[in-house]
Write a protein that holds these residues in place. Sequence first.
Motif, PDB file in Angstrom:
ATOM      1  N   GLY A 137      -2.991   1.677  10.405  1.00 24.87           N
ATOM      2  CA  GLY A 137      -3.728   1.998   9.192  1.00 24.87           C
ATOM      3  C   GLY A 137      -4.221   0.332   8.358  1.00 24.87           C
ATOM      4  N   TYR A 138      -3.089  -0.382   8.264  1.00 25.81           N
ATOM      5  CA  TYR A 138      -3.280  -1.654   7.889  1.00 25.81           C
ATOM      6  C   TYR A 138      -4.365  -2.648   8.511  1.00 25.81           C
ATOM      7  N   VAL A 141      -8.229  -0.954   7.617  1.00 26.89           N
ATOM      8  CA  VAL A 141      -8.689  -1.133   6.410  1.00 26.89           C
ATOM      9  C   VAL A 141      -8.684  -2.489   5.687  1.00 26.89           C
ATOM     10  N   ARG A 142      -7.653  -3.407   6.281  1.00 30.44           N
ATOM     11  CA  ARG A 142      -7.323  -4.649   5.530  1.00 30.44           C
ATOM     12  C   ARG A 142      -8.722  -5.340   5.217  1.00 30.44           C
ATOM     13  N   VAL A 189      -2.144   1.949   4.918  1.00 34.68           N
ATOM     14  CA  VAL A 189      -3.102   1.932   3.879  1.00 34.68           C
ATOM     15  C   VAL A 189      -2.997   1.450   2.557  1.00 34.68           C
ATOM     16  N   TRP A 193      -4.018  -2.267   0.294  1.00 36.09           N
ATOM     17  CA  TRP A 193      -4.461  -2.406  -0.900  1.00 36.09           C
ATOM     18  C   TRP A 193      -3.455  -3.244  -2.011  1.00 36.09           C
TER      19      TRP A 193
END
Length: 241
Positions: A137-138, A141-142, A189, A193
């Motif tokens: 997930g990281y 979307v990073r 995720v 952020w």
Amino acid sequence: MGAGAGGGGVVDAELMVAEARKAFFTMFAFMAVVWLVQLANWGDGYALSRQYGIVSGQAGRLPDVLTAPFLHWSWAHIESNSGPLFVFGFLAAYRGVVRFLGLSLLVAVVSGLAVWIFQGGGTDTVGASGLIFGYFGYVVVRGLFDRHLIDTLIGVVMAASFAYLVTIAVPGTPGVSWLAHLGGLVGGVAGAWIFRDRRPRPAVSSGGTGTGGGAIAPSRGTPASGDRADLHKELGDLGLL
């Protein structure tokens, strides 16, 4: 000036390579620890998995959210996790090992708490799959949060290549700890952020030689500052321009 920009690009590329090297050895060391723990666990009849796995609702087992990712139930279990763990872990770590360690802690806690709070039946849950989903997930979307072109492209490729992973993080998936998977995905995720790059983007100006010494506004047909300049800089850092 042109020479300064080129020198900065070389420095940035060297830093990226240095971080990638540290990420590789960090993941190599992590995998070595996981496999050594598995060897000891197997030799003791998987007593470690029974003693330090996550058992929902038991307050005394809450700290085990930090130990469960290092434990597995069989050789097949650890073998199936090892490849994705190394690949996604490396991709998550190559922008900075310190940030990666913070991300790993966050993912382990969120994934473990999802199991500890919501898993029913007193099931003993172990395995690195929560970390795998968190790193996945990281990585996906990073690039969006950091506004890095290369990371965004990597995220698109990983999302397209491993989209099937999401199918084993949905409620009710039989035979796996989907709660650990879903919790890890949410943690990854959120980590993208929380650990996003907050450094201000450097201002881009042309290297003109006007008498005032200031920047000259780009003329029509000249690459403008902003997204296009960022793209040129990242491609230059990687030696693609």
